[in-house]
Design an enzyme around this catalytic site. Structure first.
Site: not given
Ligand SMILES: *Cc1c(COP(=O)(O)O)cnc(C)c1O
Length: 437
Positions: A289-290, A327, A331, A358-359
């Site tokens: 996939g990646r 991402r 992680y 807003c984090e």
């Protein structure tokens, strides 16, 4: 060098501005707005051919693109043209692949909790293989197939006791994983299929040992385990399995610190283990996939506000962030960026690229070395083709970005930018709450 070993798409050029697929990225930002996902068609097709070439000496190889990395209709069309099949995990992915005109025999349905509705849809659409993950699902699939008077061709998803990620490689007797049968459960499930589940045809085994993998030894060991298990099943149950799915997982180069192997080295590990251990030569499925889509994709952002905190650290805010690329906050993934319109500026400064959500954790890149950023500059973040759009959300009620495909100095939109009306299109207001005026 294969495409997954580069941080940038293969067509990347530096003129006054950064160019990909012959298209000036500042022009794309102007024409389509930002944030913008850009996919370089030549890089996608290049890596597909690297896979086909690398395995060309093995007679029975089937490439299956893991759709969860990026699943849009145009991307599916390109991979279909390149001869790939598709590994799907939901009704939505099945539906997208089906509507893109794919021969559904080339599709494999994966997942640890497929619903009855999804299984029915897969059988109705003629999905070629089911990777059966657990006892509950085997029974459910058999009963749904039986009610439809259909046969389902299945692989058994097993946990081979190998787990391999970028920086660690674990081999254990038993694995703590939510996916698949462990080796001690295989005889039970094979007996059930043989004796009770008359609508399941057992074709082979399936394993997937991790993601963003830089080590090929784990593939060699995986093939050995699968081959030996197939031989053991033949001995014990008298059943010849002719298919082996070794999963995906090959890594890509997000930053200079990453050194993924080329596809050819992966192919050598797989085929040398086959030659050493296998008596018959089964069909091998590989499900990247990646490594197929990540390098082909970049995301463009526009620079907005900035601030310097006591101690001197500088934050520069972009018009996207964790909702279009979760991402880094999920992680701690690392990325590489450049300023599209300031390639000649040789005085980089250290800045932290912050998102607009807003984090506090919404930081795209810590300590990027970028040149004299000002509001309105366009930033290109590399290697965002995989697990960005496919994991995107509408957090803060922000419209998801558009996606364009670039090739030969031409750009085509392949996903429209969401509109404000899209955002409220699924809302409804109960009558008693309606405002009467
Ligand atoms: C996620 C997944 C893949 C693809 O993994 P990549 O790391 O993106 O190559 C393949 N097979 C299975 C079963 C998966 O879950």
């Amino acid at each position: 060098m294969s495409e997954n070993q580069s941080i940038k798409p293969v067509t990347t050029e530096e003129k006054n501005n950064l160019i990909i697929g012959g298209c000036d990225l500042a022009d794309l930002a102007e024409k389509y707005g930002t944030p913008l996902y850009v996919i370089d068609e030549a890089t996608v097709r290049g890596i597909c051919r690297s896979y086909q070439d690398a395995f060309s000496e093995y007679p029975n190889i089937r490439m299956m693109y893991a759709c969860k990395a990026l699943c849009t209709s145009a991307i599916i069309r390109i991979l279909d043209e390149e001869g790939f099949g598709f590994d799907v995990v939901s009704a939505g992915e099945i539906y997208t692949v089906y509507n893109s005109g794919v021969d559904m025999e080339k599709v494999l349905f994966n997942g640890n909790n497929k619903s009855k509705r999804e299984i029915e849809l897969a059988l109705d659409y003629g999905v070629g293989r089911f990777s059966v993950d657990n006892f509950y699902e085997a029974e459910l699939l058999n009963s749904v197939a039986s009610a439809k008077n259909k046969q389902a061709d299945v692989l058994l998803r097993i946990t081979p006791g190998i787990e391999c990620h970028t920086h660690d490689y674990i081999k254990t007797g038993q694995t703590d994983s939510k996916f698949g049968f462990d080796l001690s459960q295989i005889d039970d499930i094979v007996n059930l299929i043989k004796n009770d589940y008359k609508n399941l045809n057992l074709r082979g085994l399936h394993a997937h040992i991790g993601s963003q993998i830089f080590e090929t030894q784990c593939y060699y060991d995986e093939v050995e385990i699968l081959v030996k298990e197939i031989a053991r099943i033949k001995d014990v149950h008298g059943i010849s399995l002719n298919e082996m799915n070794i999963g995906g997982g090959l890594g890509v180069k997000y930053t200079e610190a990453d050194n993924p192997p080329p596809v050819s080295v992966l192919a050598r590990a797989v085929t040398s283990a086959m030659h050493k251990y296998a008596i018959d030569i089964p069909i091998i499925y590989i499900e990247p996939g990646r490594s197929v889509i990540s390098t082909a994709g970049v995301t463009l952002y526009t620079v907005g506000s900035s601030k310097v905190v006591p101690g001197g650290k500088k934050y520069v805010a972009l018009d996207g962030g964790m909702a279009d690329n979760p991402r880094p906050s999920m992680y701690q993934a690392k990325y590489t960026a450049e300023v599209v319109n300031k390639l000649n500026n040789k005085e980089p400064e250290k800045v932290t690229l912050a998102g607009r959500y807003c984090e506090s954790g919404d930081i795209l890149i810590e300590d990027a070395e970028l040149s004299g950023l000002e509001p309105g500059d366009i930033i290109c973040v590399y290697n965002t083709g995989a697990y960005n759009y496919s994991m995107a959300s509408n957090y803060n009620r922000v419209e998801k970005p558009a996606m364009v495909l670039v090739n030969n100095s031409h750009s085509d939109i392949i996903v429209y930018r969401e509109t404000l009306d899209d955002l409220i299109s699924k809302d409804c207001i109960p009558d008693r709450l309606k405002k009467n005026d």
